[in-house]
Design an enzyme around this catalytic site. Structure first.
Site, PDB file in Angstrom:
ATOM      1  N   TYR A   1     -30.460 -33.310  32.058  1.00 23.78           N
ATOM      2  CA  TYR A   1     -29.038 -33.629  32.245  1.00 23.78           C
ATOM      3  C   TYR A   1     -28.863 -35.092  32.664  1.00 23.78           C
ATOM      4  O   TYR A   1     -28.108 -35.853  32.049  1.00 23.78           O
ATOM      5  CB  TYR A   1     -28.403 -32.693  33.292  1.00 23.78           C
TER       6      TYR A   1
ATOM      7  N   LYS B   1     -27.191 -38.510  30.671  1.00 23.16           N
ATOM      8  CA  LYS B   1     -26.132 -39.374  31.204  1.00 23.16           C
ATOM      9  C   LYS B   1     -26.580 -40.837  31.203  1.00 23.16           C
ATOM     10  O   LYS B   1     -25.800 -41.740  30.893  1.00 23.16           O
ATOM     11  CB  LYS B   1     -25.724 -38.912  32.605  1.00 23.16           C
TER      12      LYS B   1
ATOM     13  N   SER C   1     -22.872 -39.894  35.982  1.00 24.19           N
ATOM     14  CA  SER C   1     -23.170 -39.059  37.151  1.00 24.19           C
ATOM     15  C   SER C   1     -24.165 -39.732  38.071  1.00 24.19           C
ATOM     16  O   SER C   1     -25.033 -40.499  37.622  1.00 24.19           O
ATOM     17  CB  SER C   1     -23.759 -37.734  36.647  1.00 24.19           C
TER      18      SER C   1
HETATM   19  C1  WQD Z   1     -25.234 -29.837  47.154  1.00 22.58           C
HETATM   20  C2  WQD Z   1     -26.187 -29.508  48.290  1.00 22.58           C
HETATM   21  C3  WQD Z   1     -27.953 -27.991  47.700  1.00 22.58           C
HETATM   22  C4  WQD Z   1     -25.498 -24.386  47.212  1.00 22.58           C
HETATM   23  C5  WQD Z   1     -25.273 -31.398  41.385  1.00 22.58           C
HETATM   24  C6  WQD Z   1     -25.911 -32.130  40.256  1.00 22.58           C
HETATM   25  C7  WQD Z   1     -25.216 -33.423  40.033  1.00 22.58           C
HETATM   26  C8  WQD Z   1     -23.737 -33.182  39.811  1.00 22.58           C
HETATM   27  C9  WQD Z   1     -23.149 -32.432  40.951  1.00 22.58           C
HETATM   28  C10 WQD Z   1     -22.956 -32.769  37.558  1.00 22.58           C
HETATM   29  C11 WQD Z   1     -27.659 -29.478  47.851  1.00 22.58           C
HETATM   30  C12 WQD Z   1     -27.059 -27.404  48.751  1.00 22.58           C
HETATM   31  C13 WQD Z   1     -25.946 -25.689  47.398  1.00 22.58           C
HETATM   32  C14 WQD Z   1     -25.770 -23.402  48.198  1.00 22.58           C
HETATM   33  C15 WQD Z   1     -26.919 -25.056  49.476  1.00 22.58           C
HETATM   34  N1  WQD Z   1     -23.517 -32.420  38.628  1.00 22.58           N
HETATM   35  N2  WQD Z   1     -26.651 -26.006  48.525  1.00 22.58           N
HETATM   36  N3  WQD Z   1     -26.479 -23.786  49.302  1.00 22.58           N
HETATM   37  O1  WQD Z   1     -27.246 -30.752  43.608  1.00 22.58           O
HETATM   38  O2  WQD Z   1     -25.984 -32.516  44.931  1.00 22.58           O
HETATM   39  O3  WQD Z   1     -25.470 -32.160  42.565  1.00 22.58           O
HETATM   40  O4  WQD Z   1     -23.880 -31.235  41.142  1.00 22.58           O
HETATM   41  O5  WQD Z   1     -22.519 -33.812  37.227  1.00 22.58           O
HETATM   42  O6  WQD Z   1     -25.777 -34.036  38.950  1.00 22.58           O
HETATM   43  O7  WQD Z   1     -27.266 -32.353  40.557  1.00 22.58           O
HETATM   44  O8  WQD Z   1     -24.758 -30.478  44.156  1.00 22.58           O
HETATM   45  O9  WQD Z   1     -23.278 -28.723  44.997  1.00 22.58           O
HETATM   46  O10 WQD Z   1     -25.385 -28.040  43.763  1.00 22.58           O
HETATM   47  O11 WQD Z   1     -25.573 -29.018  46.035  1.00 22.58           O
HETATM   48  O12 WQD Z   1     -27.574 -25.340  50.513  1.00 22.58           O
HETATM   49  O13 WQD Z   1     -25.403 -22.217  48.091  1.00 22.58           O
HETATM   50  O14 WQD Z   1     -25.888 -28.172  48.737  1.00 22.58           O
HETATM   51  O15 WQD Z   1     -29.297 -27.659  47.946  1.00 22.58           O
HETATM   52  O16 WQD Z   1     -28.423 -30.007  48.889  1.00 22.58           O
HETATM   53  P1  WQD Z   1     -26.002 -31.470  43.874  1.00 22.58           P
HETATM   54  P2  WQD Z   1     -24.703 -28.987  44.683  1.00 22.58           P
END
Ligand code: WQD
Length: 328
Positions: free
Chosen positions: A141, A145, A117
């Site tokens: 997490y 990885k 990841s």
């Molecule tokens: C993306 C952006 C949020 C929801 C995570 C894990 C990563 C991988 C993928 C597993 C961020 C913003 C989100 C909302 C928002 N996981 N957001 N409103 O955090 O980049 O990655 O998932 O393998 O390891 O860390 O993904 O989709 O949670 O967020 O503004 O309702 O969207 O703050 O900037 P992230 P995400």
């Protein structure tokens, strides 16, 4: 070749099974069904229900199905949960992997593809994240990885196992509505959920040092991601295969939360619900965008599907599982 796909009943794993079987490879799924769904495993693909912590089951499965390659996706994957339950994450993601590698070595399996990841990078301070960017994970997490990659590479070197660690960036979309992500843990489904409830989508902070103030990510279509596994698994099986390969899987293109929420509004027709800006979510890096050069060079792979296609296919899947999302 006969591939064991661990986690093959999950959202990403089922897409890997689909890509591999469509390409004519033989696949066997191992999944404990804790978050996976047996209905995702296609007819004709054997499903072994069990855990990567069960060494006897792994030995039996590898022998009975003549497994020559493993694609290992089975893992816990929620960042927040990993902060609260680190022991569970280390047990399933690291001890589970160590147990599986033991069975792989004992069973004479020749290749191993590991689901890693972008979380291994933590908060990268660079425009495009290359595989040489320092790995400083911010959550248990991400740590599991990174430790997993170490374990995979060391085992590969010691036992002549060809290995690939694939660092996924932000995965979205679905190849078919039936295979869509049913979890609501990432931006795209979280926005869908709000829109379906008739509520404003949330934007976690708009004061980041990015062009529009919201976080920038690299979104990759799950079907592209799955095809990268197929290419990697086949490459590892070739003579003169690389000993080990560690590559980013992304599109190399940044998309902000604002842009993504706008695209979702256009795709779903819910332009009436303007997003609501809330506080930053702790631990979110401002920008995480892959350099996708190494995988193109090493495997000749590049993403083919764009972000609108991801959103459209994810929405079709959401509507299948949430009929109330249809307004007309
Ligand atoms: C993306 C952006 C949020 C929801 C995570 C894990 C990563 C991988 C993928 C597993 C961020 C913003 C989100 C909302 C928002 N996981 N957001 N409103 O955090 O980049 O990655 O998932 O393998 O390891 O860390 O993904 O989709 O949670 O967020 O503004 O309702 O969207 O703050 O900037 P992230 P995400």
């Amino acid at each position: 070749m006969s591939f064991l796909i661990t986690g093959g009943a999950g959202y990403i794993g089922a897409h890997v099974v689909r890509s591999m079987t469509l390409a004519g490879e033989r696949a066997v799924v191992l999944d404990d069904l804790s978050t996976g769904d047996a209905a995702r495993v296609p007819d004709g693909v054997p499903l072994v229900v069990g855990s990567t912590l069960d060494r006897a089951l792994l030995d039996r499965t590898i022998a009975e199905h003549g497994i020559t390659g493993v694609v290992h996706l089975a893992a816990k994957k929620q960042v927040g949960e990993s902060v609260e339950q680190p022991l569970r994450y280390y047990r399933e993601n690291v001890h589970g992997l160590e147990t599986l590698l033991g069975a792989v070595v004992a069973g004479g399996v020749r290749s191993f593809v590991f689901s890693s990841s972008a979380a291994v990078y933590g908060m990268p301070d660079t425009d495009l994240v290359t595989e040489d960017t320092p790995c400083v994970p911010l959550s248990p997490y991400g740590e599991t990885k990174l430790a997993g990659e170490w374990l995979v590479r060391a085992t590969g070197r010691a036992h002549g196992l060809a290995t690939a660690c694939l660092r996924y960036f932000n995965v979205a979309g679905a190849a078919t509505p039936e295979l869509a992500d049913t979890g609501v843990f990432n931006l795209v489904p979280m926005v869908f959920e709000k829109l379906t409830a008739g509520e404003a989508p949330l934007v976690f902070g708009d004061d980041y040092p990015t062009p529009d103030g919201t976080c920038v990510r690299d979104y990759i279509h799950v079907e592209d991601l799955a095809e990268a596994h197929l290419v990697a698994a086949r490459r590892l099986a070739e003579p003169g295969r690389p000993g080990d390969l560690t590559v980013n899987i992304g599109r190399g293109e940044g998309v902000s939360v604002h842009e993504m929420v706008g695209l979702i509004a256009d795709t779903t027709g819910r332009t009436d619900l303007a997003p609501r800006i809330t506080a930053r979510r702790p631990g979110d890096p401002a920008r995480v965008v892959a350099s996708a050069e190494l995988i193109a060079k090493e495997l000749g792979w590049q993403a083919r599907r764009d972000v609108p296609e991801m959103v459209r296919s994810a929405w079709d899947g959401w509507c299948l599982h949430h009929p109330e999302a249809h307004r007309d």
